[in-house]
Design a protein around this motif. Structure first.
Motif, PDB file in Angstrom:
ATOM      1  N   HIS A 114      -9.338  -2.826  -1.648  1.00 13.58           N
ATOM      2  CA  HIS A 114     -10.319  -3.786  -1.142  1.00 13.58           C
ATOM      3  C   HIS A 114     -11.489  -3.950  -2.114  1.00 13.58           C
ATOM      4  CE1 HIS A 114      -8.368  -4.898   2.527  1.00 13.58           C
ATOM      5  NE2 HIS A 114      -8.196  -3.623   2.845  1.00 13.58           N
TER       6      HIS A 114
ATOM      7  N   ARG B 203      -2.804   6.535   2.297  1.00 14.96           N
ATOM      8  CA  ARG B 203      -2.744   5.072   2.352  1.00 14.96           C
ATOM      9  C   ARG B 203      -4.130   4.495   2.631  1.00 14.96           C
ATOM     10  NH1 ARG B 203       2.876   3.647   5.548  1.00 14.96           N
ATOM     11  NH2 ARG B 203       4.215   4.761   4.099  1.00 14.96           N
ATOM     12  N   GLN B 204      -4.892   5.191   3.460  1.00 15.53           N
ATOM     13  CA  GLN B 204      -6.241   4.728   3.769  1.00 15.53           C
ATOM     14  C   GLN B 204      -7.114   4.705   2.509  1.00 15.53           C
ATOM     15  OE1 GLN B 204      -8.317   7.060   6.694  1.00 15.53           O
ATOM     16  NE2 GLN B 204      -9.996   5.593   6.867  1.00 15.53           N
TER      17      GLN B 204
ATOM     18  N   THR C 247      -6.026   1.853   0.343  1.00 15.60           N
ATOM     19  CA  THR C 247      -6.503   0.605   0.952  1.00 15.60           C
ATOM     20  C   THR C 247      -7.966   0.347   0.590  1.00 15.60           C
ATOM     21  OG1 THR C 247      -4.963   0.834   2.789  1.00 15.60           O
ATOM     22  CG2 THR C 247      -6.853  -0.600   3.149  1.00 15.60           C
TER      23      THR C 247
ATOM     24  N   ILE D  20       0.842  -1.196   0.000  1.00 19.96           N
ATOM     25  CA  ILE D  20       0.000   0.000   0.000  1.00 19.96           C
ATOM     26  C   ILE D  20       0.876   1.244   0.000  1.00 19.96           C
ATOM     27  CG2 ILE D  20      -1.678   1.311   1.372  1.00 19.96           C
ATOM     28  CD1 ILE D  20      -2.770  -1.487   2.259  1.00 19.96           C
TER      29      ILE D  20
ATOM     30  N   GLU E  60       2.965  -6.121   6.539  1.00 20.78           N
ATOM     31  CA  GLU E  60       2.204  -5.428   5.499  1.00 20.78           C
ATOM     32  C   GLU E  60       1.626  -6.408   4.491  1.00 20.78           C
ATOM     33  OE1 GLU E  60       4.913  -2.646   3.724  1.00 20.78           O
ATOM     34  OE2 GLU E  60       5.883  -4.169   2.516  1.00 20.78           O
TER      35      GLU E  60
ATOM     36  N   SER F  62      -4.324 -10.258  -2.224  1.00 18.31           N
ATOM     37  CA  SER F  62      -3.370  -9.750  -1.241  1.00 18.31           C
ATOM     38  C   SER F  62      -2.725 -10.916  -0.512  1.00 18.31           C
ATOM     39  CB  SER F  62      -4.060  -8.813  -0.241  1.00 18.31           C
ATOM     40  OG  SER F  62      -4.994  -9.517   0.533  1.00 18.31           O
TER      41      SER F  62
END
Length: 110
Positions: A57, A49-50, A53, A38, A73, A67
């Motif tokens: 997803h 990064r959020q 992410t 990420i 990580e 993943s």
């Protein structure tokens, strides 16, 4: 603890995931076959990064990326199979439209 298996996504989920420019950009980066973290995927972008992410997803639920946990990580990699399935779906829809248009043409030309 292992991840629960997800049901095979259909064309709707795949196309919805691909419909976002950010997700399409992430998938393009991953399509070279290299797995990335990420942190690596968010570098040189305006995304947190959020945010990366969350997009990853969505791509993972659509089956487009996978993943793997490496240490602390996650590494994300591209899965080409759903793209192949989506292309096959589009080919079938295209053939149906071609058939329908041929029937319409034959009807009009009578």
């Amino acid at each position: 603890m292992s991840k629960p298996e997800l049901a095979d996504p259909g064309p709707v989920e795949i196309f919805a995931a691909l419909g976002d420019p950010t997700r399409l950009s992430l998938l393009t980066k991953l399509s070279d076959g290299q797995t990335r973290s990420i942190a690596t995927l968010s570098a040189d972008t305006n995304l947190t990064r959020q945010a990366v992410t969350k997009h990853l997803h969505v791509l993972e639920r659509a089956g487009l990326v996978k993943s793997v946990r490496v240490g602390r990580e996650s590494q994300f990699g591209y899965r080409p199979e759903p793209i192949t399935e989506a292309r096959s779906y589009l080919d079938r829809v295209s053939a149906q439209w071609d058939d329908a248009l041929e029937r319409l043409k034959a009807l009009v030309e009578r």
